[in-house]
Design a protein around this motif. Sequence first.
Motif, mmCIF file in Angstrom:
data_model
loop_
_atom_site.group_PDB
_atom_site.id
_atom_site.type_symbol
_atom_site.label_atom_id
_atom_site.label_comp_id
_atom_site.label_asym_id
_atom_site.label_seq_id
_atom_site.Cartn_x
_atom_site.Cartn_y
_atom_site.Cartn_z
ATOM 1 N N LEU A 61 -24.427 -13.428 -9.353
ATOM 2 C CA LEU A 61 -23.339 -12.715 -10.024
ATOM 3 C C LEU A 61 -23.452 -12.827 -11.536
ATOM 4 O O LEU A 61 -23.219 -11.849 -12.265
ATOM 5 C CB LEU A 61 -21.985 -13.254 -9.553
ATOM 6 C CG LEU A 61 -21.626 -13.010 -8.081
ATOM 7 C CD1 LEU A 61 -20.252 -13.594 -7.769
ATOM 8 C CD2 LEU A 61 -21.662 -11.526 -7.731
ATOM 9 N N ARG A 62 -23.803 -14.004 -12.026
ATOM 10 C CA ARG A 62 -23.910 -14.176 -13.482
ATOM 11 C C ARG A 62 -25.098 -13.419 -14.049
ATOM 12 O O ARG A 62 -25.052 -12.937 -15.183
ATOM 13 C CB ARG A 62 -23.973 -15.675 -13.812
ATOM 14 C CG ARG A 62 -22.618 -16.340 -13.651
ATOM 15 C CD ARG A 62 -22.664 -17.843 -13.764
ATOM 16 N NE ARG A 62 -21.285 -18.383 -13.704
ATOM 17 C CZ ARG A 62 -20.968 -19.595 -13.298
ATOM 18 N NH1 ARG A 62 -21.927 -20.435 -12.910
ATOM 19 N NH2 ARG A 62 -19.710 -19.994 -13.268
ATOM 20 N N ARG A 63 -26.155 -13.270 -13.261
ATOM 21 C CA ARG A 63 -27.299 -12.482 -13.711
ATOM 22 C C ARG A 63 -26.935 -10.995 -13.749
ATOM 23 O O ARG A 63 -27.292 -10.283 -14.697
ATOM 24 C CB ARG A 63 -28.483 -12.712 -12.788
ATOM 25 C CG ARG A 63 -29.752 -11.953 -13.218
ATOM 26 C CD ARG A 63 -30.936 -12.235 -12.306
ATOM 27 N NE ARG A 63 -30.724 -11.726 -10.955
ATOM 28 C CZ ARG A 63 -30.575 -12.486 -9.893
ATOM 29 N NH1 ARG A 63 -30.590 -13.810 -10.001
ATOM 30 N NH2 ARG A 63 -30.409 -11.942 -8.699
ATOM 31 N N ALA A 64 -26.197 -10.530 -12.748
ATOM 32 C CA ALA A 64 -25.874 -9.101 -12.654
ATOM 33 C C ALA A 64 -24.763 -8.688 -13.604
ATOM 34 O O ALA A 64 -24.825 -7.613 -14.220
ATOM 35 C CB ALA A 64 -25.494 -8.758 -11.216
ATOM 36 N N THR A 65 -23.727 -9.522 -13.707
ATOM 37 C CA THR A 65 -22.538 -9.165 -14.509
ATOM 38 C C THR A 65 -22.049 -10.396 -15.267
ATOM 39 O O THR A 65 -21.022 -10.986 -14.917
ATOM 40 C CB THR A 65 -21.411 -8.631 -13.596
ATOM 41 O OG1 THR A 65 -21.164 -9.615 -12.560
ATOM 42 C CG2 THR A 65 -21.778 -7.301 -12.952
ATOM 43 N N PRO A 66 -22.749 -10.812 -16.299
ATOM 44 C CA PRO A 66 -22.378 -12.033 -17.016
ATOM 45 C C PRO A 66 -21.017 -11.972 -17.685
ATOM 46 O O PRO A 66 -20.436 -13.020 -17.998
ATOM 47 C CB PRO A 66 -23.501 -12.174 -18.058
ATOM 48 C CG PRO A 66 -24.076 -10.806 -18.208
ATOM 49 C CD PRO A 66 -23.948 -10.167 -16.861
ATOM 50 N N GLU A 67 -20.495 -10.767 -17.867
ATOM 51 C CA GLU A 67 -19.208 -10.618 -18.549
ATOM 52 C C GLU A 67 -18.002 -10.821 -17.639
ATOM 53 O O GLU A 67 -16.864 -10.941 -18.115
ATOM 54 C CB GLU A 67 -19.116 -9.224 -19.188
ATOM 55 C CG GLU A 67 -18.899 -8.063 -18.210
ATOM 56 C CD GLU A 67 -20.141 -7.627 -17.424
ATOM 57 O OE1 GLU A 67 -20.019 -6.669 -16.634
ATOM 58 O OE2 GLU A 67 -21.213 -8.257 -17.583
ATOM 59 N N ILE A 68 -18.210 -10.893 -16.312
ATOM 60 C CA ILE A 68 -17.083 -11.011 -15.378
ATOM 61 C C ILE A 68 -16.884 -12.475 -15.003
ATOM 62 O O ILE A 68 -17.800 -13.110 -14.468
ATOM 63 C CB ILE A 68 -17.325 -10.160 -14.114
ATOM 64 C CG1 ILE A 68 -17.492 -8.683 -14.480
ATOM 65 C CG2 ILE A 68 -16.164 -10.329 -13.131
ATOM 66 C CD1 ILE A 68 -17.758 -7.770 -13.292
ATOM 67 N N PRO A 69 -15.696 -13.048 -15.268
ATOM 68 C CA PRO A 69 -15.445 -14.450 -14.906
ATOM 69 C C PRO A 69 -15.494 -14.656 -13.393
ATOM 70 O O PRO A 69 -15.222 -13.738 -12.614
ATOM 71 C CB PRO A 69 -14.032 -14.717 -15.442
ATOM 72 C CG PRO A 69 -13.741 -13.608 -16.388
ATOM 73 C CD PRO A 69 -14.532 -12.433 -15.928
ATOM 74 N N ILE A 70 -15.837 -15.881 -13.002
ATOM 75 C CA ILE A 70 -15.937 -16.221 -11.579
ATOM 76 C C ILE A 70 -15.040 -17.408 -11.266
ATOM 77 O O ILE A 70 -15.124 -18.446 -11.932
ATOM 78 C CB ILE A 70 -17.385 -16.581 -11.185
ATOM 79 C CG1 ILE A 70 -18.355 -15.462 -11.572
ATOM 80 C CG2 ILE A 70 -17.474 -16.870 -9.686
ATOM 81 C CD1 ILE A 70 -19.823 -15.823 -11.364
ATOM 82 N N VAL A 71 -14.199 -17.239 -10.253
ATOM 83 C CA VAL A 71 -13.414 -18.343 -9.699
ATOM 84 C C VAL A 71 -14.057 -18.691 -8.367
ATOM 85 O O VAL A 71 -13.988 -17.917 -7.407
ATOM 86 C CB VAL A 71 -11.936 -17.946 -9.501
ATOM 87 C CG1 VAL A 71 -11.155 -19.091 -8.860
ATOM 88 C CG2 VAL A 71 -11.297 -17.545 -10.826
ATOM 89 N N ALA A 72 -14.730 -19.849 -8.315
ATOM 90 C CA ALA A 72 -15.470 -20.255 -7.125
ATOM 91 C C ALA A 72 -14.949 -21.601 -6.634
ATOM 92 O O ALA A 72 -14.701 -22.506 -7.436
ATOM 93 C CB ALA A 72 -16.964 -20.339 -7.436
ATOM 94 N N GLU A 73 -14.812 -21.735 -5.316
ATOM 95 C CA GLU A 73 -14.119 -22.895 -4.748
ATOM 96 C C GLU A 73 -14.693 -24.231 -5.205
ATOM 97 O O GLU A 73 -13.961 -25.118 -5.653
ATOM 98 C CB GLU A 73 -14.153 -22.839 -3.218
ATOM 99 C CG GLU A 73 -13.448 -24.044 -2.598
ATOM 100 C CD GLU A 73 -13.383 -24.022 -1.093
ATOM 101 O OE1 GLU A 73 -12.616 -24.831 -0.532
ATOM 102 O OE2 GLU A 73 -14.080 -23.208 -0.465
ATOM 103 N N GLU A 74 -15.997 -24.406 -5.099
ATOM 104 C CA GLU A 74 -16.553 -25.730 -5.410
ATOM 105 C C GLU A 74 -16.568 -26.000 -6.917
ATOM 106 O O GLU A 74 -16.426 -27.149 -7.344
ATOM 107 C CB GLU A 74 -17.946 -25.878 -4.803
ATOM 108 C CG GLU A 74 -18.003 -25.651 -3.292
ATOM 109 C CD GLU A 74 -16.908 -26.393 -2.528
ATOM 110 O OE1 GLU A 74 -16.450 -27.463 -2.951
ATOM 111 O OE2 GLU A 74 -16.490 -25.869 -1.472
#
Length: 269
Positions: A61-74
């Motif tokens: 996800l960070r490679r494809a869309t680095p501008e979109i924040p990610i909320v990930a469980e771990e």
Amino acid sequence: MHTLLPINYTALLSIFEETAIAAGREILRIYIEGCDVALKDDKSPVTAADHAAEAIILEALRRATPEIPIVAEEEISGGHVPGDLGDRFYLVDPLDGTREFVNRNGDFTVNIALIEHGAPVLGIVYAPVRGWLFTGGPKGAQEVTIDHMGSVTTRNSISCRTAPKEMIAVASRSHRTPETDDYLKEFTIADCVSVGSSIKFGLVARGEADIYPRLSRTMEWDTAAGDAVLRAAGGITLTLDGKPLTYGRRNQANDADFANPSFVARGKL
């Protein structure tokens, strides 16, 4: 509410699919080989499979869309909380149903969702043991069959059914409560199927079940991907006051960030 920049949902959903299959392949490897189980601060289990799958998903996800924040469980569990999410962000549960993974019943999934203005607009739920992959987006919902090599064998459009008088319910395998059973007494239920993880959303989305109440605690990463699939299939997930479930809850007075209220997922009303 700000206007979001255009995004190619079809291309992004393809990335979701490839990434979920890759994460599922690593989960299955660890599932077969076995691994230790640890407990997080909230006493929920976590395994090497959770961490390995999340690493694969975050990198993609960070490679494809680095501008979109990610909320990930771990990452959240480890204290890595993103700052301002804005109006578009990802919710990731790399291994939804870790208890099912530990119990070796196959009812666990990889969940990836895109949230816009609080609503799940794109999502994928992949159950690697079953070979079921559900997708949902602006062009509708699909069920994809994946073989043991991780290759697509079938791809079909799915949609919720209009609920019959005698409905089929689905409920959590590991978190079913007396409140859930009491809620279902308000309806004519022909059968109630217990199944783990976000597979429950998939069963409603493909018209195999009609209602999924959840009156015990969940987090947003548990539900966002399945909710996206369900909405794309013509269903809806509602809070108990009848409003669509929203995402991105922070600074809640009575619960942690990203904790869901009780909800009911339904097919066509």
